[in-house]
Design an enzyme around this catalytic site. Sequence first.
Site, PDB file in Angstrom:
ATOM      1  N   ASP A  61       0.838  -1.200   0.000  1.00  0.00           N
ATOM      2  CA  ASP A  61       0.000   0.000   0.000  1.00  0.00           C
ATOM      3  C   ASP A  61       0.873   1.250   0.000  1.00  0.00           C
ATOM      4  O   ASP A  61       1.728   1.426   0.869  1.00  0.00           O
ATOM      5  CB  ASP A  61      -0.881   0.007   1.262  1.00  0.00           C
ATOM      6  N   TYR A  66       2.676   9.938  -0.159  1.00  0.00           N
ATOM      7  CA  TYR A  66       3.758   9.444   0.696  1.00  0.00           C
ATOM      8  C   TYR A  66       5.141   9.703   0.086  1.00  0.00           C
ATOM      9  O   TYR A  66       6.155   9.456   0.759  1.00  0.00           O
ATOM     10  CB  TYR A  66       3.632   7.936   0.961  1.00  0.00           C
ATOM     11  N   LYS A  96      -2.848   5.968  -4.353  1.00  0.00           N
ATOM     12  CA  LYS A  96      -3.984   6.866  -4.062  1.00  0.00           C
ATOM     13  C   LYS A  96      -3.824   8.224  -4.736  1.00  0.00           C
ATOM     14  O   LYS A  96      -2.706   8.736  -4.868  1.00  0.00           O
ATOM     15  CB  LYS A  96      -4.104   7.070  -2.532  1.00  0.00           C
ATOM     16  N   HIS A 129      -7.721   9.437  -2.013  1.00  0.00           N
ATOM     17  CA  HIS A 129      -7.027   9.390  -0.717  1.00  0.00           C
ATOM     18  C   HIS A 129      -7.848   9.963   0.437  1.00  0.00           C
ATOM     19  O   HIS A 129      -7.809   9.471   1.552  1.00  0.00           O
ATOM     20  CB  HIS A 129      -5.700  10.133  -0.823  1.00  0.00           C
TER      21      HIS A 129
END
Length: 341
Positions: A61, A66, A96, A129
């Site tokens: 994931d 990120y 996402k 997200h």
Amino acid sequence: MGIGIRYPDMACPAFATLPNGAQMPLLGYGTWQANFCVQAGAEELEAAVDAALRCGYRHIDTAAFYLNEPSIGKVIQEKWIDTGKVRREDLFLVTKLPPTRLRAPAVRPTLQRSLRDLRTDYVDLYLVHAPFGILERGDELLPVGEDGNVLLDMETDHVAVWKAMEEEVDAGRAKAIGISNFNQRQIQRILDNCRIRPANLQVELHVYLQQRPLVEFCQQNGITVTAYSPLGSPGSEKIYNSVGIEVTFPDLISNPVVKEIASALNKTTAQVLLRHIVQRGIAAIPKSTNERRIAQNIQVFDFELSAEDMVKLDALDRGDEGRLIDMKFVVGVENHPEYAW
Ligand code: A2P
């Protein structure tokens, strides 16, 4: 498979079936915070992703937010696919759409960029997200105005974004699509206006925030659920502290009830916390950059919690009071009309 090394074929034997028939491993490797707020550098993250794959994780994931897709893509491609240790189709990759791209025309180029970074032609699951949009300013993750508040995009239109997400399924760039951090009302609006139903909801979920009503709603609507922060996210306090918000998270790992169950089963408390989630049919994506803990966290399919233990753990639920990640490290986010809580 690899030459001279034995990799577990089936470290995670349990799956959730998505509406498209795909099998999502119930235990995935989470990477939020692994490379955000300078928690781990690229090298540390790359070693951890490699360790996770060696330990048998096949569900990974990530998110554009990120900033670690290039590291993950590099390890998967160079160390695993190019060497023939794994095939792309054996992996379940999730990424996402970030809040600064929560507009219909931004969906396609943003996913294409994630695919380039992940070095793949498709993701197994593409999630919106968060329900709130943030104005785009260059490549900034969280552009902030002079008053210190994040620049919110007050025009966020979930239905328009969802139509663009559906087009990514049509184009084959996303095998399945879903949402993250949405509440029941927001999900219902998508269900009422969609051509392709959401396959997955990813939300904070752990023993103190068991999300019973939301999980039931999702199950009734054929939406699989993934638990983020399944261990209570020790470490995320730093993200709040970095914007001047003092928070202290409760320590789930040393909860006495969890400890007692773990010691009777000769398991760790983290394994009990994760097993409690997957035994409910919910996927969990614990994060770790420590190889011993990475290995430990996927070993949750060689034991079962008794009905009695499940009842004891169920009783630890604090409902909404148990929420740790309210997103307020995005300063001013609660002023967005789609802020979910
Ligand atoms: P570390 O990377 O040093 O292992 P969550 O997934 O709920 O957000 O929790 C992630 C945090 O929990 C990380 O700080 C991670 O630290 C720590 N962690 C992960 N696995 C374990 C474990 N098995 N036991 C204790 N702490 C863990």
